[in-house]
Design a protein around this motif. Structure first.
Motif, short mmCIF file in Angstrom:
data_model
loop_
_atom_site.label_atom_id
_atom_site.label_comp_id
_atom_site.label_asym_id
_atom_site.label_seq_id
_atom_site.Cartn_x
_atom_site.Cartn_y
_atom_site.Cartn_z
N ALA A 23 1.17 -1.13 0.13
CA ALA A 23 -0.15 0.01 0.08
C ALA A 23 0.84 1.22 0.32
O ALA A 23 0.55 2.64 -0.70
CB ALA A 23 -0.99 0.19 1.00
N GLY A 24 2.22 1.18 0.87
CA GLY A 24 2.71 2.71 0.69
C GLY A 24 3.53 3.14 -0.62
O GLY A 24 3.49 4.53 -1.03
N GLY A 25 3.74 1.90 -1.18
CA GLY A 25 3.97 2.20 -3.20
C GLY A 25 3.16 2.77 -4.09
O GLY A 25 2.99 3.82 -4.50
N GLY A 84 4.58 5.61 4.28
CA GLY A 84 3.73 3.94 4.31
C GLY A 84 3.50 3.75 6.10
O GLY A 84 2.65 2.82 5.77
N PHE A 85 3.89 4.47 7.04
CA PHE A 85 3.00 3.45 7.47
C PHE A 85 2.19 4.25 8.36
O PHE A 85 1.29 3.05 8.11
CB PHE A 85 3.77 5.07 9.13
CG PHE A 85 3.76 4.95 10.44
CD1 PHE A 85 4.31 4.48 11.60
CD2 PHE A 85 2.52 5.20 11.35
CE1 PHE A 85 3.77 3.73 12.71
CE2 PHE A 85 1.76 4.73 12.33
CZ PHE A 85 2.60 3.80 13.32
N CYS A 86 1.04 4.99 7.60
CA CYS A 86 -0.45 4.86 7.95
C CYS A 86 -0.94 4.51 6.79
O CYS A 86 -1.70 3.52 7.13
CB CYS A 86 -0.58 6.87 8.02
SG CYS A 86 0.36 7.78 8.56
N CYS A 87 -0.30 4.03 5.82
CA CYS A 87 -0.99 2.94 5.01
C CYS A 87 -0.82 1.56 4.98
O CYS A 87 -1.55 1.32 4.95
CB CYS A 87 -0.81 2.99 3.07
SG CYS A 87 -0.81 5.02 2.85
N GLY A 88 0.45 1.41 5.92
CA GLY A 88 -0.27 -0.62 6.45
C GLY A 88 -1.11 -0.40 7.11
O GLY A 88 -1.78 -1.62 7.51
#
Length: 483
Positions: A301-303, A323-327
């Motif tokens: 998801a981060g990508g 990336g942290f939030c999307c994970g």
């Protein structure tokens, strides 16, 4: 040919499937040969007149040909399309042939149409009416196809190959139009396609899935799941996508600092997503175990979310935050939102594309809008600001704050085209002429593939994971009934 076309009108029995699919494939490929003969030609860097072009432009070496700059990225993107997406869809215990095979079919089918559709909008030479293609056109065609492969994930195992080709035909057309509006008319920047590819593809697929809702899909519930080896194969697709995503987001950015920055930002966002996905997956399981559904999907998801802002001065710590939030958001989407959407919104999302592409795509668009609006000469420099946001020509007087508004408008266009186009195409796919599988034949390769003898009459497999709901997830108001 009339017998072949007649096969389209029947429910999918093996004989009719073999008749109708060849008809569509042959007719389409003949049409492509004719259209390519009329419109498609090599561009100046792939034409035999390159040597003359070199002399005219005072280019000292063949190494300056765009092929040598773009081909490594093209290789990575091509592998993502055919291997990454293909193997990611092999998680279903009895639909691995369909997952990777139909991915192969519609990607090869779609890239030809994409070269034409995108060519008419972006590469048409008005002096002779021809579309001039080179290595960058091939990358963009793969991007175009990616939107349709994302949409395929929502209806995986529930449609016929002919329906997939219809979905791709209209999906490529819609993609080319919305891409032109977002990138050229609105002048939004979207190097990694968070809006143009992921947001459009996700809501296009979800709208089609809603239109093709099957109230009796539980008749195939025994096959709507994975087994140990199918999850391992799907993880191969995940790893290919994860490794090559920096190339995906940087493939068509400007040479130099923008391409370099896009690869770094994507690299960091992906790394952060893996850790938060692992944490949330374990945290929300009763026994603290990891769910392969989350690891196969949410780790990417981060990508998706960093795509729009990949070439901006997002800063390394900003990439980690994205990336942290999307994970977290993507993993929670698989746990709670997907069951909710199926139960209350009647959207049966086989692969959970809303969690991997839809929400992260919208987040990516928002991150891009905020980052663009906050841009300044102090951070970019005067020439860097002009180069990064392409403030030239009709947009030479654009300022970052206004560019942020244009970026936000791009999100709206992508969502509207995805939902509106999906509803229309879904209505077309509901017509009883496409040979779609019966409710009790979904998620099964047997109606469309010749299977090894030991697989054709396989006994029922005990279901341990339906790829959408896990029995170990902490009970919630949105949990669906266990099958």
């Amino acid at each position: 040919l009339s017998n072949c076309l007649g096969g389209l009108c029947d429910r999918p029995k093996n004989t009719n499937v073999r008749l109708s699919l060849p008809a569509v494939c042959f007719v389409w490929q003949i049409a492509m040969i004719i259209l390519f003969g009329i419109f498609i030609r090599y561009d100046e860097e792939s034409d035999a007149h390159w040597i003359e072009h070199r002399k005219h432009k005072n280019i000292s070496s063949d190494i300056e040909n765009d092929f040598y700059f773009r081909y490594p990225s093209f290789q990575d993107v091509h592998v993502m399309i055919f291997v990454g997406f293909g193997f990611l869809m092999t998680f279903l215990k009895r639909y691995s042939f369909g997952g990777v095979g139909f991915n192969f079919l519609i990607a090869a089918f779609g890239l030809q149409w994409a070269l034409l559709m995108q060519g008419w909008f972006h590469s048409l030479d008005y002096t002779d009416g021809k579309i001039k293609i080179g290595i960058e056109n091939l990358i963009n065609a793969d991007f175009c196809v990616a939107g349709c492969l994302i949409a395929y994930g929502a209806i995986l195992g529930k449609v016929s190959p002919v329906q997939l080709m219809v979905l791709t035909l209209f999906g490529i057309t819609l993609f080319a139009v919305e891409e032109f509006i977002i990138l050229n008319l609105i002048h939004a920047r979207d190097a990694g396609g968070s809006m143009v590819i992921h947001t459009f593809g996700a809501y296009y697929g979800l709208s089609i899935s809603a239109m093709l809702y099957r109230p009796n899909l539980d008749q195939s519930s025994a096959l709507h799941g994975s087994v140990y080896h199918s999850d391992v194969f799907a993880m191969i697709g995940t790893l290919y996508l994860w490794m090559f995503w920096p190339s995906f987001n940087s493939a068509i950015t400007d040479h130099g600092d923008a391409q370099h920055r896009a690869a770094i930002n994507t690299y960091l966002a992906l790394a952060a997503t893996v850790l938060t996905t692992m944490a949330i997956s374990s945290l929300f399981q009763k026994h603290g175990k990891l769910d392969m559904v989350h690891i196969q999907n949410s780790t990417l998801a981060g990508g998706v979310a960093v795509g729009t802002a990949a070439e901006f001065m997002l800063m390394p710590y900003g990439s980690l935050i994205v990336g942290f939030c999307c994970g977290i958001i993507s993993t929670l989407g698989y746990i709670y939102l997907t069951p909710f959407m199926e139960k209350y919104l009647k959207i049966q999302d086989t692969c959970g594309i809303h969690n991997l592409h839809g929400m992260p795509g919208v987040i990516g668009g928002i991150v891009g809008a905020i980052t663009a609006a906050a841009a300044s000469e102090a951070v970019y420099g005067q020439e860097g600001l002009i180069n990064t946001f392409d403030f030239v020509g009709d947009f030479k007087d654009m300022v970052p704050s206004k560019q942020g508004g244009h970026q936000a408008a791009g999100i709206c266009v992508a969502v509207c085209f995805g939902i509106g186009g999906g509803v229309i195409v879904g209505g077309i796919l509901r017509l009883p002429i496409w040979g779609d599988p019966a409710d009790d034949s979904c998620f099964d390769d047997e109606p469309y593939w010749e299977l090894p003898e030991d697989e054709e009459s396989i006994p029922p497999i005990v279901q341990y994971n339906n790829h959408m709901r896990n029995k170990d997830v902490v009970e919630s108001n949105f949990s669906m009934e266990q099958h």
